[in-house]
Design an enzyme around this catalytic site. Structure first.
Site, short mmCIF file in Angstrom:
data_model
loop_
_atom_site.label_atom_id
_atom_site.label_comp_id
_atom_site.label_asym_id
_atom_site.label_seq_id
_atom_site.Cartn_x
_atom_site.Cartn_y
_atom_site.Cartn_z
N CYS A 149 -4.41 3.01 10.82
CA CYS A 149 -5.23 4.18 11.12
C CYS A 149 -6.59 3.81 11.70
CB CYS A 149 -5.42 5.05 9.87
SG CYS A 149 -6.19 4.20 8.47
N TYR A 177 0.87 -1.19 0.00
CA TYR A 177 0.00 0.00 0.00
C TYR A 177 0.90 1.23 0.00
CZ TYR A 177 -2.96 -3.70 2.01
OH TYR A 177 -3.60 -4.89 2.28
N GLU A 188 1.28 -0.70 -4.99
CA GLU A 188 0.17 0.23 -4.85
C GLU A 188 -0.83 -0.01 -5.99
OE1 GLU A 188 -2.56 2.81 -4.25
OE2 GLU A 188 -0.93 2.78 -2.76
#
Length: 417
Positions: free
Chosen positions: A374, A271, A295
């Site tokens: 996150c 990522y 990605e």
């Protein structure tokens, strides 16, 4: 269902839960309450009663306030407004900043325990302490002035504003206190943009602030992290907090165990975006680094190739992470052997890496993983799954990249046992 929508309940607010909501009970039913603080007594208006086991409600009046309650940093999101007219995106703005971080730490630690199955001793070893501390970034003491990117949605009259919380209702506003001064100055809050879906306002670290109106053609901007510059599309992903990229660069560099790191191995940056964290490893371990940044966004991959060009052993690949790892797993024995001494950095979206990626990584058996997360629950799920597959949580730090919201960032290292 629906008969209780709008009903007002007086409740005692319990613990904080994932998502920035607090938990209360009324007549045996769980009530998830917005805009409250654990320990308060509030009047909450039911906003969703579709579930038998729990309802959702919004605080409309505080009867007994927490000592940690303050005037909201953004009047447009204050409890003084009707819930339908409150701007979203600053759901912790009524809480003192230090207490916000305590609540975020509670959520992350509980997730690691309940979802990840990571016991207290393991967590203490990873933290080097008995409790998790959410680390603050440089900035204003009230947690404002940090957003370098803001999306303003457009209503039917062409007015700009954020959405209301958990809604697609545009709330016109006259200020953006979480944004940097450059973004605040550039935001055309009093103007009309009828027919456009949204207006993005951004202030890169190099150059002046700019607007992206609707689907206008992209252009290249430059972000600087320390002495290094990164090219990317103005519409592409970059960390929102003005100090986030430098903070994560340093945290990832520190999370890598140099005794387990082989620069010539088949190291991975999953990522990878435009190459921020691959470059972090390159700056720590030198020009001989071999690393592949993966990605799914082809535009970001093109920029990553440019940003990583000084490392001869670096390459950028456009692929979904799951597909790339499956291809590696199907490789030859020598190729797979090179992965067993590798370091893998992964920075997945809010949903986390997921079981398919965890299984693929575990089958490839890299020496160490550095996971940038996150979302605390998604991270805890993945960390627990990796623990079951032979990876020990070796270190954990957490950062307040999103002050005055419930969001929190974690950087963890997991080593193969």
């Amino acid at each position: 269902m629906g008969d209780d929508i709008g009903r007002e309940l007086e409740v005692e607010v319990g613990k904080i839960a994932h998502g920035g909501i607090s938990v209360a009970r009324h007549e045996g039913r769980v009530i998830f309450v917005n805009d409250a603080i654990p320990g308060e007594r509030v009047v909450a208006r039911v906003s969703d009663d579709r579930k038998k086991r729990f309802w959702r409600a919004d605080t409309v009046r505080v009867i007994e306030a927490s000592e940690h309650r303050r005037e909201h940093v953004w009047g447009a999101a204050s409890v003084d407004r009707d819930p339908a007219e409150r701007a979203g995106g600053a759901e912790f703005g009524h809480i003192e900043l230090a207490h916000q971080r305590e609540l975020k730490a509670q959520v992350l630690m509980e997730a690691l325990d309940r979802t990840g199955g990571i016991d207290a001793d393991t967590l203490a070893d990873a933290l080097g302490a008995d409790r998790l501390t959410i680390e603050g970034l440089p900035g204003e003491p009230d947690g404002t002035g940090w957003r370098t990117r803001v999306r303003l949605n457009v209503d039917e009259q062409g007015r700009l504003g954020p959405y209301a919380a958990r809604s697609h209702r545009v709330i016109p506003v006259n200020d953006l206190p979480l944004a940097t001064p450059e973004v605040q100055a550039a935001a055309p809050l009093g103007e009309r943009f009828a027919g456009e879906p949204h207006v993005d306002v951004l202030a890169p670290s190099v150059g002046s602030a700019r607007l992206i109106i609707g689907k206008q053609a992209r252009s290249t901007i430059t972000e600087r992290v320390g002495e290094r510059e990164f090219a990317l599309a103005d519409s592409g992903f970059w960390q929102v907090h003005r100090h986030a990229a430098s903070t994560l660069t340093a945290a990832v560099q520190q999370a890598v165990d140099p005794a387990q790191f082989d620069p010539a191995s088949a190291n991975l940056d999953l990522y990878g975006g435009v190459g921020l964290l691959a470059a972090a490893l390159g700056d720590r371990f030198g020009t001989g680094l071999r690393i592949t940044s993966v990605e799914s966004d082809a535009i970001a991959t093109d920029y990553a190739a440019e940003n990583l060009a000084e490392w001869v052993g670096a390459r950028a690949v456009t692929s979904r992470v799951e597909a790339f790892l499956r291809q590696l797993a199907a490789g030859s024995a020598p190729e797979r052997a090179r992965l067993e001494s590798a370091t893998v950095v992964l920075d997945p979206p809010r949903a986390g890496a997921g079981l398919d990626v965890v299984d693929a990584l575990a089958s490839l058996r890299p020496a160490q993983l550095v996971y940038v997360a996150c979302d605390p629950v998604a991270f805890a799920r993945d960390a627990g799954a990796l623990r079951e597959r032979g990876y020990r949580l070796a270190s954990l730090r957490s950062f307040d990249l999103f002050p005055n919201t419930h969001h929190v960032e974690a950087v963890a290292s997991l080593v193969r046992e």
